[in-house]
Design an enzyme around this catalytic site. Sequence first.
Site, PDB file in Angstrom:
ATOM      1  N   CYS A 123      18.610 -16.132 -21.869  1.00  0.00           N
ATOM      2  CA  CYS A 123      18.226 -15.733 -20.519  1.00  0.00           C
ATOM      3  C   CYS A 123      17.299 -16.752 -19.866  1.00  0.00           C
ATOM      4  O   CYS A 123      16.879 -17.736 -20.470  1.00  0.00           O
ATOM      5  CB  CYS A 123      17.581 -14.346 -20.559  1.00  0.00           C
ATOM      6  SG  CYS A 123      17.535 -13.520 -18.955  1.00  0.00           S
ATOM      7  N   SER A 472      14.873 -14.848  -7.773  1.00  0.00           N
ATOM      8  CA  SER A 472      15.854 -15.039  -8.831  1.00  0.00           C
ATOM      9  C   SER A 472      16.863 -16.092  -8.417  1.00  0.00           C
ATOM     10  O   SER A 472      17.114 -16.301  -7.221  1.00  0.00           O
ATOM     11  CB  SER A 472      16.577 -13.711  -9.095  1.00  0.00           C
ATOM     12  OG  SER A 472      17.772 -13.906  -9.799  1.00  0.00           O
TER      13      SER A 472
END
Length: 560
Positions: A123, A472
Amino acid sequence: MARNRYSAELTQKPSRSTAQAMLHATGLSPDDLGKPQVGIATVWMDGSPCNAHLFDLASEVRLGMAAEGLIGMRFSTVGVNDAMCMGGEGMRYSLPSRDLIADSIETVMCAHGYDANVSIPGCDKNLPGCLIAIARLDRPALVVYGGHIAPGELDGQRIDVISVFESYGRLISGQTDAAAHQRVVQSACPGAGSCGGLYTASSMAMAIETLGLSLPYSSSRPALSQAKREECRAAASAVRGLLEADLRPSQLLTRRAFENALRVTMVMGGSTNVVLHLLAAARAAKVALDLSDVERISRATPRLADMKPSGRYLMADIHAYGGTPAILKYLLEQGLIDGDTLTVTGRTLAESVADLPGLPLEQPFLRSVDAPLASRGHIRVLTGSLAPGGAVAKVTGFEGERFEGPARVFDSEDAFLESLAAGSIHAGDVAVIRCQGPVGGPGMPEMLRPSAALAGAGLGGKVALVTDGRFSGGSHGLLVGHVVPEAHLGGPMAFVEDGDRILLDLSSSTLSLDVAPSIIEQRRQAWVAPSVRSDSGVLDRYARSVANASSGCVLEEHKR
C-alpha cells in the site's frame, strides 16, 4: 570487499558465538554462516488486500536466495491500508507509518547485520517507507513491488476502489440509493493487490522503478501473476550481482535519478503524494531536491497518460501494452528522461530497457509528445498570501487557469460532508478544510472522501478544495493541498472566514486570500490555537518532530 561485510560481525567472530548458536537454531549450518545474509522486509498483514499476499512473495524471494547461495531472512514491518482508514481516525496514522516502516527496516537490518535488503511493499506509504530505509542504509538493495489488484466489474463496466468513494458521493447527494451503492462496494475489489489506478502506490512504484531500484516491469505486473513470482526469484540473482559489484543505493539515487522520477510522475499524471515522498527520500539519500525542482520539471514536462483517477485507464492496461519499461523506452526516445542513471541490473536505465519491447503503435493510454493531454505537468507548486511557504495543486488542465470564489470553511472532513449532503456547497465555492496538517491533523490525513464526494455529486472541478492536509492519489478535481504554514501553527488558513474571496491563479502559480492585511492581523490577535488532538503515543511524538509539507514531512526535532 567481502559480500558478507555486515553479517560477518555476527557469524565469524568467536566473541559473537552466542549469535552463532542462535543462528544454528534457525536452521543454518556451519557452512551457511559464511554466506551473505539478505534481509527480506515485507509489509505483510492479513487485514489489507494490498498486503495479504506479500509474505508469499517474500517466501519466493527466499527460495531464490537459497538457489544463489545467499541466506534470505524474512521479517515484517507495520503498515496502514490508506483506503480502509480514509476518513476516520486511522488515516492520521497513514503518513506516520511511512517513517515507522523506514525505522523498523533500519532497525532490523542494522541490529542483525544483514548484508543486503529486498523490500516488498504494497500500500501507499509502504513504498516510500522502504525507499527511505534503503537510502539511509546504503547497503545493496532492491524493491519488489507487491503489484496491482485486478479490476472489478459491474454491469459490464470496470470499477475499482475509487468507484466506491464516488458512489458514496452520489449516495449522499441523492443520485443513487443504498442498494446500488452496495453493489459497487461488493464488486470493486476482487482480490489481492494494491489499488489498480495510477494512485499513490502505483505512482510510487513507477517512480522507484525509474529511480533504478526495481527490476524492469516490477511496477506494472499484477499482484497475483506468475510473472510477479518469477520476479521474486530473479531478485536473488540481482542481489547477488549487487553484492559482488558492491553497487549501493547511493550510486543509483542521484539528483538526475530523482528528476527522472518526477518527470515520469508528471507524464503519467501521478499522485501529489509522490512530491512529499521524493523530497523525503532525497533527504535520506543526501540529495538536494526541493519544491522549486518540482515546479521546474512540471513546467517542462507534458502530461501524456490518460490514467485514472482523472482519466480512463488502469495499471492493468499498462501491463497489457508493454509495462513500465515500454513507457520508459518511449520517454528515453523522446529525450524526456536521462538514460545514463544506474539501476539494480548493473546497467544504465537506457541499457536496462534497450532490448525490451516498446509501446505498440496502437495503445490507448499514452498520448504522443506531439499531441499531449496537457502541455505541462498536472502538479503545480503555488505560493501566495494563503500559502507563503508553498502548496501543491493537482489539476487536469480542463478547469482553466484561474478560479475565484467565496470560501466555505470547515475544520473537519465530516463537517464538509454534512454541508455537501445538505446542499450547502455550490459550484464556484472554494471549500477550505483546515487543521489537517502534519502537526494539526496530526498526521496530515488525506482528503479523498471530500474530493470523491464532490466528484460523485457532480461538483468535481466546479468547487475548488483547499487544505493543509493531503490528497489521495485517487483524488481528482481542482485540488490544492500541502498548504504551508498549516492552520494549527497559525498559518494564514487559520484566519479565513466564510465568504472571504480566495483566488487560485495557475498562470502566476499563486493562491491568494483577498482580505486586507489589517483585517487578517485583527483576526490573528483574536485567534486561539486549537487544542492538541493527541497528547500521547505515536501521533503525539509525530506532531512534536515532523517538519512541514514543503520539506517532505521529514522528522526532525522542534517544539510544537
